[in-house]
Design an enzyme around this catalytic site. Structure first.
Site, PDB file in Angstrom:
ATOM      1  CG  PHE A 133      -1.995  -1.064   1.203  1.00  0.00           C
ATOM      2  CD1 PHE A 133      -2.306  -1.439   0.185  1.00  0.00           C
ATOM      3  CD2 PHE A 133      -2.656  -1.450   2.527  1.00  0.00           C
ATOM      4  CE1 PHE A 133      -3.352  -2.751   0.471  1.00  0.00           C
ATOM      5  CE2 PHE A 133      -3.488  -2.378   2.673  1.00  0.00           C
ATOM      6  CZ  PHE A 133      -3.872  -3.147   1.491  1.00  0.00           C
ATOM      7  CB  CYS A 135       4.469   1.657  -4.887  1.00  0.00           C
ATOM      8  SG  CYS A 135       5.336   2.133  -6.572  1.00  0.00           S
ATOM      9  CB  CYS A 379      26.780  25.322  27.753  1.00  0.00           C
ATOM     10  SG  CYS A 379      26.747  23.822  26.854  1.00  0.00           S
TER      11      CYS A 379
END
Ligand SMILES: Cc1cc2nc3c(=O)[nH]c(=O)nc-3n(C[C@H](O)[C@H](O)[C@H](O)COP(=O)(O)O)c2cc1C
Ligand code: SF4
Ligand code: SF4
Lengths: 421, 71
Positions: A133, A135, A379
Protein backbone atom coordinates in the site's frame (compact mmCIF):
# COMPACT_ATOMS: atom_id res chain seq x y z
CA UNK A 1 26.69 -17.65 19.16
CA UNK A 2 23.37 -15.99 19.76
CA UNK A 3 20.19 -17.35 18.22
CA UNK A 4 19.37 -15.08 15.29
CA UNK A 5 16.15 -16.84 14.25
CA UNK A 6 13.03 -14.76 14.23
CA UNK A 7 9.35 -15.49 14.22
CA UNK A 8 7.40 -12.56 12.80
CA UNK A 9 3.68 -13.22 13.17
CA UNK A 10 4.31 -16.89 12.48
CA UNK A 11 6.79 -16.35 9.65
CA UNK A 12 10.06 -17.96 10.66
CA UNK A 13 13.45 -17.15 9.20
CA UNK A 14 17.01 -18.12 10.14
CA UNK A 15 17.95 -14.48 10.78
CA UNK A 16 16.22 -11.10 10.90
CA UNK A 17 17.70 -9.87 7.61
CA UNK A 18 15.24 -9.93 4.72
CA UNK A 19 15.56 -8.34 1.32
CA UNK A 20 12.75 -5.84 0.76
CA UNK A 21 10.44 -6.11 -2.22
CA UNK A 22 12.44 -4.33 -4.93
CA UNK A 23 14.93 -5.07 -7.74
CA UNK A 24 17.07 -7.39 -5.53
CA UNK A 25 14.08 -9.79 -5.26
CA UNK A 26 12.99 -9.59 -8.88
CA UNK A 27 13.71 -13.22 -9.80
CA UNK A 28 14.40 -16.68 -8.50
CA UNK A 29 18.01 -16.43 -9.65
CA UNK A 30 18.54 -13.36 -7.48
CA UNK A 31 16.66 -14.55 -4.41
CA UNK A 32 18.45 -17.92 -4.45
CA UNK A 33 21.82 -16.18 -4.68
CA UNK A 34 20.75 -13.92 -1.83
CA UNK A 35 19.83 -16.92 0.32
CA UNK A 36 23.18 -18.53 -0.50
CA UNK A 37 24.85 -15.31 0.63
CA UNK A 38 23.05 -15.52 3.98
CA UNK A 39 19.84 -13.47 3.78
CA UNK A 40 17.18 -14.97 6.00
CA UNK A 41 14.18 -13.99 3.94
CA UNK A 42 13.02 -12.15 0.85
CA UNK A 43 9.91 -10.20 0.05
CA UNK A 44 9.42 -10.88 -3.65
CA UNK A 45 9.22 -7.92 -6.04
CA UNK A 46 5.55 -6.85 -5.96
CA UNK A 47 3.23 -9.00 -8.06
CA UNK A 48 0.16 -7.55 -9.74
CA UNK A 49 -1.43 -6.61 -13.01
CA UNK A 50 0.90 -6.07 -16.01
CA UNK A 51 2.85 -2.82 -16.04
CA UNK A 52 5.46 -1.13 -18.20
CA UNK A 53 8.53 0.60 -16.81
CA UNK A 54 10.43 3.58 -18.21
CA UNK A 55 14.14 3.61 -18.83
CA UNK A 56 16.06 5.99 -16.65
CA UNK A 57 14.52 4.92 -13.37
CA UNK A 58 17.02 5.63 -10.63
CA UNK A 59 18.97 8.58 -9.29
CA UNK A 60 20.99 9.05 -6.14
CA UNK A 61 22.18 11.80 -3.86
CA UNK A 62 25.89 11.96 -3.14
CA UNK A 63 26.90 13.95 -0.12
CA UNK A 64 30.43 15.18 0.42
CA UNK A 65 31.85 12.44 -1.73
CA UNK A 66 29.76 9.70 -0.16
CA UNK A 67 27.84 7.91 -2.89
CA UNK A 68 24.19 6.95 -2.45
CA UNK A 69 23.38 8.86 0.72
CA UNK A 70 19.84 8.76 -0.65
CA UNK A 71 18.30 6.84 -3.52
CA UNK A 72 15.37 7.70 -5.75
CA UNK A 73 13.37 5.55 -8.15
CA UNK A 74 10.39 5.74 -10.48
CA UNK A 75 10.20 1.99 -10.97
CA UNK A 76 6.84 0.24 -10.70
CA UNK A 77 6.05 -3.32 -9.60
CA UNK A 78 7.28 -6.44 -11.41
CA UNK A 79 6.99 -6.37 -15.17
CA UNK A 80 7.34 -10.16 -15.43
CA UNK A 81 4.33 -12.46 -15.87
CA UNK A 82 2.71 -13.79 -12.71
CA UNK A 83 3.18 -17.41 -13.84
CA UNK A 84 6.94 -16.94 -14.22
CA UNK A 85 7.24 -15.35 -10.80
CA UNK A 86 5.14 -18.08 -9.18
CA UNK A 87 7.22 -20.83 -10.80
CA UNK A 88 10.42 -19.23 -9.53
CA UNK A 89 8.96 -18.72 -6.06
CA UNK A 90 8.06 -22.42 -6.01
CA UNK A 91 11.56 -23.47 -7.09
CA UNK A 92 13.22 -21.13 -4.62
CA UNK A 93 11.08 -22.31 -1.72
CA UNK A 94 11.87 -25.92 -2.64
CA UNK A 95 15.61 -25.22 -2.55
CA UNK A 96 15.41 -23.13 0.62
CA UNK A 97 12.54 -24.51 2.71
CA UNK A 98 13.75 -22.82 5.90
CA UNK A 99 14.10 -19.35 4.45
CA UNK A 100 11.18 -16.94 4.45
CA UNK A 101 9.60 -16.07 1.13
CA UNK A 102 6.93 -13.43 1.31
CA UNK A 103 4.94 -12.45 -1.74
CA UNK A 104 4.35 -8.74 -2.11
CA UNK A 105 1.02 -7.99 -3.76
CA UNK A 106 -0.67 -4.99 -5.26
CA UNK A 107 -3.95 -4.91 -7.14
CA UNK A 108 -6.81 -2.50 -7.54
CA UNK A 109 -8.87 -1.91 -4.41
CA UNK A 110 -11.51 -4.49 -5.35
CA UNK A 111 -12.44 -7.53 -3.31
CA UNK A 112 -12.41 -10.01 -6.20
CA UNK A 113 -8.99 -8.78 -7.37
CA UNK A 114 -7.46 -9.37 -3.92
CA UNK A 115 -9.13 -12.75 -3.56
CA UNK A 116 -7.83 -13.90 -6.93
CA UNK A 117 -4.19 -12.95 -6.41
CA UNK A 118 -4.04 -14.20 -2.82
CA UNK A 119 -5.35 -17.62 -3.83
CA UNK A 120 -3.04 -17.96 -6.79
CA UNK A 121 0.03 -16.97 -4.80
CA UNK A 122 -0.76 -19.08 -1.75
CA UNK A 123 -1.43 -22.12 -3.96
CA UNK A 124 2.23 -22.05 -4.95
CA UNK A 125 3.45 -22.04 -1.35
CA UNK A 126 4.70 -18.84 0.29
CA UNK A 127 5.37 -18.11 3.96
CA UNK A 128 3.39 -14.91 4.03
CA UNK A 129 1.95 -12.03 2.07
CA UNK A 130 2.90 -8.37 2.10
CA UNK A 131 0.33 -5.92 0.82
CA UNK A 132 2.03 -3.06 -0.99
CA UNK A 133 0.00 0.00 0.00
CA UNK A 134 3.02 2.20 -0.37
CA UNK A 135 4.45 2.60 -3.86
CA UNK A 136 4.25 6.40 -4.31
CA UNK A 137 4.44 6.72 -8.09
CA UNK A 138 2.81 5.31 -11.17
CA UNK A 139 0.65 2.72 -9.44
CA UNK A 140 -0.70 5.43 -7.16
CA UNK A 141 -1.98 7.33 -10.19
CA UNK A 142 -4.06 4.22 -10.94
CA UNK A 143 -5.55 4.14 -7.43
CA UNK A 144 -3.14 1.52 -6.07
CA UNK A 145 -0.08 1.61 -3.79
CA UNK A 146 0.24 4.83 -1.80
CA UNK A 147 -3.06 6.15 -3.18
CA UNK A 148 -4.96 3.44 -1.33
CA UNK A 149 -2.43 3.33 1.52
CA UNK A 150 -3.11 6.96 2.40
CA UNK A 151 -6.79 6.33 3.08
CA UNK A 152 -7.28 4.47 6.36
CA UNK A 153 -10.68 3.07 5.28
CA UNK A 154 -9.12 1.56 2.16
CA UNK A 155 -6.24 0.09 4.14
CA UNK A 156 -8.68 -1.56 6.52
CA UNK A 157 -11.03 -2.78 3.81
CA UNK A 158 -8.33 -4.23 1.57
CA UNK A 159 -6.60 -5.92 4.50
CA UNK A 160 -9.96 -7.38 5.46
CA UNK A 161 -10.55 -8.71 1.94
CA UNK A 162 -7.15 -10.37 1.95
CA UNK A 163 -7.73 -11.87 5.38
CA UNK A 164 -11.03 -13.32 4.15
CA UNK A 165 -9.08 -15.79 2.03
CA UNK A 166 -5.44 -15.75 3.19
CA UNK A 167 -4.07 -18.82 4.92
CA UNK A 168 -0.61 -17.37 5.57
CA UNK A 169 0.28 -14.34 7.72
CA UNK A 170 -0.53 -10.98 6.17
CA UNK A 171 1.91 -8.08 6.51
CA UNK A 172 0.61 -4.64 5.53
CA UNK A 173 3.36 -2.43 4.10
CA UNK A 174 2.67 1.21 4.88
CA UNK A 175 3.50 4.40 3.05
CA UNK A 176 5.38 7.14 4.87
CA UNK A 177 3.65 9.71 2.65
CA UNK A 178 1.12 10.49 5.34
CA UNK A 179 1.09 12.83 8.33
CA UNK A 180 0.61 10.18 11.00
CA UNK A 181 1.52 6.62 10.09
CA UNK A 182 -0.09 5.23 13.25
CA UNK A 183 -3.49 6.01 11.74
CA UNK A 184 -2.99 3.70 8.78
CA UNK A 185 -1.22 1.16 10.98
CA UNK A 186 -4.29 1.09 13.23
CA UNK A 187 -6.46 0.68 10.15
CA UNK A 188 -4.37 -2.34 9.17
CA UNK A 189 -4.86 -3.78 12.66
CA UNK A 190 -8.61 -3.23 12.38
CA UNK A 191 -8.59 -5.01 9.03
CA UNK A 192 -7.00 -8.03 10.70
CA UNK A 193 -3.34 -7.63 9.62
CA UNK A 194 -0.90 -10.02 11.28
CA UNK A 195 1.97 -7.53 11.01
CA UNK A 196 2.86 -4.18 9.50
CA UNK A 197 6.01 -3.25 7.63
CA UNK A 198 7.36 0.25 7.13
CA UNK A 199 8.48 2.28 5.33
CA UNK A 200 7.99 2.28 1.61
CA UNK A 201 9.65 5.15 -0.25
CA UNK A 202 9.08 8.87 0.35
CA UNK A 203 7.81 11.15 -2.43
CA UNK A 204 10.79 12.89 -3.92
CA UNK A 205 12.37 14.71 -6.80
CA UNK A 206 16.09 13.99 -6.85
CA UNK A 207 17.21 17.16 -8.56
CA UNK A 208 17.20 19.48 -11.53
CA UNK A 209 20.02 19.54 -14.08
CA UNK A 210 21.35 23.09 -14.18
CA UNK A 211 22.39 22.92 -17.84
CA UNK A 212 19.38 21.24 -19.46
CA UNK A 213 16.84 22.17 -16.77
CA UNK A 214 15.64 18.59 -16.94
CA UNK A 215 14.58 16.72 -13.85
CA UNK A 216 16.93 14.05 -12.49
CA UNK A 217 16.21 11.39 -13.64
CA UNK A 218 14.30 12.40 -16.75
CA UNK A 219 12.56 10.35 -19.38
CA UNK A 220 12.96 12.06 -22.75
CA UNK A 221 12.96 15.46 -21.12
CA UNK A 222 10.16 14.89 -18.65
CA UNK A 223 10.19 13.79 -15.06
CA UNK A 224 7.74 12.49 -12.49
CA UNK A 225 8.06 12.30 -8.74
CA UNK A 226 9.76 9.21 -7.42
CA UNK A 227 10.29 7.42 -4.14
CA UNK A 228 13.21 8.21 -1.83
CA UNK A 229 15.04 5.62 0.27
CA UNK A 230 18.53 4.71 1.44
CA UNK A 231 20.58 6.00 4.42
CA UNK A 232 18.99 9.47 4.31
CA UNK A 233 15.55 8.13 5.22
CA UNK A 234 16.61 6.01 8.19
CA UNK A 235 15.67 8.55 10.91
CA UNK A 236 12.23 9.01 9.34
CA UNK A 237 11.65 5.27 9.17
CA UNK A 238 12.98 4.67 12.68
CA UNK A 239 10.60 7.26 14.12
CA UNK A 240 7.65 5.69 12.31
CA UNK A 241 8.56 2.25 13.64
CA UNK A 242 8.95 3.69 17.15
CA UNK A 243 5.64 5.56 16.99
CA UNK A 244 3.83 2.38 15.96
CA UNK A 245 5.66 0.22 18.47
CA UNK A 246 4.68 2.41 21.40
CA UNK A 247 1.07 2.71 20.34
CA UNK A 248 -0.95 0.17 22.36
CA UNK A 249 -3.54 -0.10 19.58
CA UNK A 250 -0.90 -1.40 17.18
CA UNK A 251 -0.28 -4.67 18.98
CA UNK A 252 1.10 -6.65 16.03
CA UNK A 253 4.73 -7.25 14.99
CA UNK A 254 6.57 -4.71 12.86
CA UNK A 255 9.00 -5.39 10.03
CA UNK A 256 11.37 -2.40 9.90
CA UNK A 257 12.47 -0.93 6.56
CA UNK A 258 14.22 2.26 5.50
CA UNK A 259 17.89 3.12 5.17
CA UNK A 260 19.19 0.02 6.92
CA UNK A 261 22.76 -0.44 5.74
CA UNK A 262 24.54 -2.44 8.44
CA UNK A 263 23.99 -4.48 11.60
CA UNK A 264 23.91 -1.37 13.78
CA UNK A 265 21.02 0.14 11.84
CA UNK A 266 19.25 -3.20 12.07
CA UNK A 267 19.83 -3.44 15.83
CA UNK A 268 18.42 0.07 16.28
CA UNK A 269 15.23 -0.86 14.42
CA UNK A 270 14.92 -4.05 16.45
CA UNK A 271 15.44 -2.14 19.71
CA UNK A 272 12.78 0.33 18.56
CA UNK A 273 10.24 -2.45 18.11
CA UNK A 274 10.92 -4.19 14.80
CA UNK A 275 10.88 -7.98 14.93
CA UNK A 276 13.02 -8.09 11.79
CA UNK A 277 14.31 -5.79 9.09
CA UNK A 278 14.18 -5.47 5.33
CA UNK A 279 16.89 -3.98 3.16
CA UNK A 280 16.86 -2.66 -0.39
CA UNK A 281 19.21 0.25 -1.16
CA UNK A 282 22.24 -1.09 0.73
CA UNK A 283 21.98 -4.36 -1.21
CA UNK A 284 21.62 -2.44 -4.49
CA UNK A 285 24.69 -0.35 -3.60
CA UNK A 286 27.00 -3.05 -2.30
CA UNK A 287 25.57 -6.44 -3.32
CA UNK A 288 24.19 -9.39 -1.39
CA UNK A 289 27.43 -10.09 0.51
CA UNK A 290 26.79 -7.22 2.95
CA UNK A 291 24.63 -9.62 4.90
CA UNK A 292 27.73 -11.48 6.14
CA UNK A 293 28.88 -8.47 8.15
CA UNK A 294 25.33 -7.86 9.29
CA UNK A 295 25.05 -11.39 10.69
CA UNK A 296 28.51 -11.28 12.30
CA UNK A 297 27.97 -7.84 13.76
CA UNK A 298 24.59 -8.63 15.25
CA UNK A 299 25.87 -11.92 16.61
CA UNK A 300 28.85 -10.30 18.32
CA UNK A 301 26.68 -7.51 19.70
CA UNK A 302 24.21 -9.97 21.22
CA UNK A 303 27.07 -12.05 22.67
CA UNK A 304 28.69 -8.97 24.17
CA UNK A 305 25.38 -7.96 25.71
CA UNK A 306 24.83 -11.50 26.98
CA UNK A 307 21.56 -11.80 25.06
CA UNK A 308 20.76 -15.35 23.94
CA UNK A 309 18.24 -14.61 21.21
CA UNK A 310 17.66 -11.66 18.91
CA UNK A 311 13.97 -11.94 19.77
CA UNK A 312 14.92 -10.80 23.29
CA UNK A 313 16.18 -7.53 21.85
CA UNK A 314 12.90 -6.63 20.19
CA UNK A 315 11.41 -3.41 21.54
CA UNK A 316 13.88 -2.87 24.38
CA UNK A 317 14.11 0.87 23.58
CA UNK A 318 10.39 1.39 23.10
CA UNK A 319 9.66 2.38 26.73
CA UNK A 320 12.38 5.02 26.38
CA UNK A 321 10.59 6.63 23.42
CA UNK A 322 8.19 9.14 24.85
CA UNK A 323 6.51 12.49 24.30
CA UNK A 324 8.35 15.78 24.55
CA UNK A 325 6.05 16.80 27.38
CA UNK A 326 7.32 13.89 29.48
CA UNK A 327 11.02 14.78 29.25
CA UNK A 328 12.85 16.00 32.34
CA UNK A 329 13.40 19.75 32.02
CA UNK A 330 15.84 19.78 34.93
CA UNK A 331 18.24 17.35 33.26
CA UNK A 332 21.34 19.22 32.17
CA UNK A 333 24.27 18.43 29.93
CA UNK A 334 27.00 20.87 28.94
CA UNK A 335 29.82 20.79 26.43
CA UNK A 336 33.36 20.31 27.71
CA UNK A 337 36.34 20.72 25.40
CA UNK A 338 39.24 18.37 25.84
CA UNK A 339 42.14 20.68 25.01
CA UNK A 340 44.61 17.77 24.79
CA UNK A 341 42.73 16.38 21.84
CA UNK A 342 41.39 19.59 20.28
CA UNK A 343 43.20 20.73 17.11
CA UNK A 344 42.02 24.33 17.47
CA UNK A 345 40.10 24.35 14.21
CA UNK A 346 37.52 26.69 15.76
CA UNK A 347 34.53 25.01 14.17
CA UNK A 348 32.81 24.64 17.52
CA UNK A 349 33.40 28.28 18.39
CA UNK A 350 31.96 29.45 15.07
CA UNK A 351 28.88 27.25 15.32
CA UNK A 352 28.14 28.25 18.89
CA UNK A 353 28.91 31.93 18.27
CA UNK A 354 26.91 32.23 15.03
CA UNK A 355 24.06 29.81 15.56
CA UNK A 356 23.79 28.79 19.19
CA UNK A 357 24.40 30.51 22.52
CA UNK A 358 27.76 32.30 22.24
CA UNK A 359 29.39 30.44 25.10
CA UNK A 360 32.66 29.08 23.72
CA UNK A 361 35.38 31.58 24.64
CA UNK A 362 38.65 31.90 22.75
CA UNK A 363 41.32 32.35 25.41
CA UNK A 364 45.11 32.41 25.65
CA UNK A 365 47.16 30.54 28.22
CA UNK A 366 50.22 31.92 30.02
CA UNK A 367 52.48 31.04 27.08
CA UNK A 368 50.22 32.86 24.63
CA UNK A 369 48.84 29.66 23.15
CA UNK A 370 45.17 29.91 22.24
CA UNK A 371 42.60 27.51 23.56
CA UNK A 372 38.84 27.25 23.74
CA UNK A 373 36.70 26.93 26.82
CA UNK A 374 32.98 26.55 27.29
CA UNK A 375 31.28 28.89 29.77
CA UNK A 376 29.24 26.08 31.22
CA UNK A 377 26.71 28.30 32.98
CA UNK A 378 25.63 29.73 29.63
CA UNK A 379 25.79 26.47 27.69
CA UNK A 380 22.32 25.14 26.93
CA UNK A 381 23.65 21.68 26.08
CA UNK A 382 22.34 21.77 22.53
CA UNK A 383 25.09 19.36 21.27
CA UNK A 384 25.81 21.47 18.18
CA UNK A 385 29.52 21.99 18.88
CA UNK A 386 30.10 18.28 19.46
CA UNK A 387 28.18 17.50 16.25
CA UNK A 388 30.33 19.78 14.09
CA UNK A 389 33.66 18.97 15.79
CA UNK A 390 35.79 16.94 13.37
CA UNK A 391 37.89 15.26 16.10
CA UNK A 392 36.57 12.31 18.07
CA UNK A 393 36.78 12.91 21.79
CA UNK A 394 37.59 16.63 21.53
CA UNK A 395 34.22 17.62 22.95
CA UNK A 396 32.34 15.64 25.57
CA UNK A 397 28.77 16.37 26.45
CA UNK A 398 28.82 15.83 30.20
CA UNK A 399 25.92 15.43 32.59
CA UNK A 400 25.77 18.01 35.34
CA UNK A 401 24.71 16.53 38.63
CA UNK A 402 21.11 17.46 39.13
CA UNK A 403 20.43 19.69 42.13
CA UNK A 404 16.72 19.88 41.48
CA UNK A 405 14.29 16.97 41.25
CA UNK A 406 13.14 16.00 37.79
CA UNK A 407 10.21 17.92 36.35
CA UNK A 408 8.54 17.49 33.00
CA UNK A 409 6.63 20.10 31.02
CA UNK A 410 3.41 18.22 31.70
CA UNK A 411 4.11 18.17 35.44
CA UNK A 412 4.94 21.88 35.36
CA UNK A 413 1.78 22.80 33.53
CA UNK A 414 -0.48 20.80 35.80
CA UNK A 415 1.24 22.29 38.89
CA UNK A 416 0.99 25.90 37.80
CA UNK A 417 -2.56 25.42 36.50
CA UNK A 418 -3.90 25.83 40.04
CA UNK A 419 -2.19 29.25 40.24
CA UNK A 420 -3.42 30.49 36.91
CA UNK A 421 -5.70 33.48 37.18
CA UNK B 1 23.81 41.01 31.34
CA UNK B 2 24.22 37.39 30.27
CA UNK B 3 21.25 35.08 30.20
CA UNK B 4 22.79 33.24 33.15
CA UNK B 5 23.15 36.41 35.21
CA UNK B 6 19.54 37.35 34.48
CA UNK B 7 18.47 33.91 35.62
CA UNK B 8 20.54 34.15 38.81
CA UNK B 9 18.90 37.47 39.60
CA UNK B 10 15.44 36.02 39.03
CA UNK B 11 16.29 32.91 41.04
CA UNK B 12 17.58 35.01 43.94
CA UNK B 13 14.33 36.96 43.95
CA UNK B 14 12.27 33.77 44.00
CA UNK B 15 14.41 32.30 46.79
CA UNK B 16 14.29 35.44 48.85
CA UNK B 17 10.49 35.66 48.75
CA UNK B 18 10.16 32.02 49.72
CA UNK B 19 12.76 32.54 52.49
CA UNK B 20 10.73 35.46 53.83
CA UNK B 21 7.62 33.28 54.03
CA UNK B 22 5.82 34.58 50.98
CA UNK B 23 3.59 32.22 49.07
CA UNK B 24 2.68 32.11 45.42
CA UNK B 25 -0.96 33.00 44.90
CA UNK B 26 -1.07 33.42 41.18
CA UNK B 27 0.91 32.78 38.05
CA UNK B 28 0.12 33.92 34.60
CA UNK B 29 2.06 33.69 31.41
CA UNK B 30 1.87 35.80 28.27
CA UNK B 31 4.13 36.80 25.41
CA UNK B 32 6.21 38.90 27.81
CA UNK B 33 7.04 36.04 30.15
CA UNK B 34 5.86 34.57 33.40
CA UNK B 35 4.33 36.78 36.09
CA UNK B 36 4.34 35.42 39.62
CA UNK B 37 2.35 37.03 42.43
CA UNK B 38 3.67 36.39 45.92
CA UNK B 39 1.68 37.20 49.04
CA UNK B 40 2.63 37.35 52.66
CA UNK B 41 0.74 37.73 55.93
CA UNK B 42 -1.89 35.55 57.49
CA UNK B 43 -4.48 38.26 58.02
CA UNK B 44 -6.16 39.83 55.05
CA UNK B 45 -5.39 43.31 56.35
CA UNK B 46 -1.62 42.75 56.42
CA UNK B 47 -1.50 41.14 53.05
CA UNK B 48 1.15 42.45 50.77
CA UNK B 49 1.21 41.27 47.17
CA UNK B 50 4.36 41.53 45.09
CA UNK B 51 4.71 40.60 41.48
CA UNK B 52 7.84 39.46 39.74
CA UNK B 53 8.31 38.99 36.04
CA UNK B 54 10.43 36.06 34.95
CA UNK B 55 12.15 36.49 31.62
CA UNK B 56 14.39 33.45 31.48
CA UNK B 57 13.41 29.90 30.63
CA UNK B 58 15.57 28.67 33.52
CA UNK B 59 13.50 30.74 35.97
CA UNK B 60 10.26 29.47 34.44
CA UNK B 61 11.50 25.98 35.24
CA UNK B 62 12.79 26.94 38.65
CA UNK B 63 9.57 28.47 39.95
CA UNK B 64 7.57 25.43 38.93
CA UNK B 65 10.13 23.04 40.42
CA UNK B 66 9.90 24.99 43.70
CA UNK B 67 6.12 24.77 43.66
CA UNK B 68 6.17 21.07 42.87
CA UNK B 69 8.76 19.89 45.32
CA UNK B 70 9.78 22.52 47.80
CA UNK B 71 6.84 24.54 49.00
C1 LIG C 1 14.14 0.64 -7.31
C2 LIG C 1 13.19 0.32 -6.22
C3 LIG C 1 12.05 -0.41 -6.48
C4 LIG C 1 11.15 -0.72 -5.46
N1 LIG C 1 10.07 -1.48 -5.75
C5 LIG C 1 9.23 -1.84 -4.74
C6 LIG C 1 8.15 -2.73 -4.98
O1 LIG C 1 7.97 -3.24 -6.08
N2 LIG C 1 7.35 -3.04 -3.93
C7 LIG C 1 7.53 -2.54 -2.70
O2 LIG C 1 6.76 -2.85 -1.79
N3 LIG C 1 8.55 -1.70 -2.44
C8 LIG C 1 9.40 -1.35 -3.43
N4 LIG C 1 10.47 -0.54 -3.14
C9 LIG C 1 10.65 -0.02 -1.78
C10 LIG C 1 11.59 -0.90 -0.94
O3 LIG C 1 11.05 -2.18 -0.76
C11 LIG C 1 11.82 -0.28 0.45
O4 LIG C 1 10.59 -0.15 1.12
C12 LIG C 1 12.49 1.09 0.38
O5 LIG C 1 13.44 1.11 -0.65
C13 LIG C 1 13.16 1.48 1.70
O6 LIG C 1 14.22 0.63 2.03
P1 LIG C 1 15.79 1.01 1.77
O7 LIG C 1 16.04 2.34 2.38
O8 LIG C 1 16.56 -0.13 2.38
O9 LIG C 1 15.96 1.05 0.27
C14 LIG C 1 11.40 -0.24 -4.15
C15 LIG C 1 12.53 0.50 -3.89
C16 LIG C 1 13.45 0.77 -4.89
C17 LIG C 1 14.68 1.55 -4.59
S1 SF4 D 1 26.42 22.65 23.52
FE1 SF4 D 1 25.49 24.29 22.29
S2 SF4 D 1 25.40 26.02 23.70
FE2 SF4 D 1 26.83 24.56 24.59
S3 SF4 D 1 28.83 25.19 23.88
FE3 SF4 D 1 28.08 23.67 22.43
S4 SF4 D 1 27.08 24.86 20.81
FE4 SF4 D 1 27.33 26.21 22.56
S1 SF4 E 1 35.64 21.83 16.77
FE1 SF4 E 1 36.68 20.30 18.00
S2 SF4 E 1 38.77 20.30 17.26
FE2 SF4 E 1 37.82 22.14 16.46
S3 SF4 E 1 38.33 23.72 17.98
FE3 SF4 E 1 36.36 22.85 18.59
S4 SF4 E 1 36.88 21.21 20.03
FE4 SF4 E 1 38.72 21.74 18.93
Amino acid sequence: MADLQINLAGIKSPNPFWLASAPPTNSGYQVQRAFEAGWGGAVWKTLGDPIINTTARFAAASFNGKKVAGFNNIELITDRPLEVNLKEIYETKKRFPNHAIIASLMVEPKQEKWHEIVKRVEDIGVDGLELNFGCPHGMAERGMGAASGQVPELVEKQTYWVKEVAKTPVIVKLTPNITDITVTAEAAVCGGADAVSMINTINSLMGVDLDSWNTVPHVAGKGAHGGYCGPAVKPIALNMVGECARNPLIDIPISGIGGISNWKDAAEFILMGATGVQVCTAAMHHGFSIVEDMIDGLNNYLDEKGIASVMDLVGKSVPKYSNWGDLDLNYKVVARINNDVCINCNKCHISCEDTSHQCIDMLKDATGKSYLKVREEDCVGCNLCSIVCPVDGAIDMVEIKQTLPSMTWNERQSRIASFMT
Amino acid sequence: MSEYETFMEEKNKIDSYFDKGYQVISIFENLSGTFVDFVTGEEAIEREVVQIQLLTAEARKYIATKLLFVS
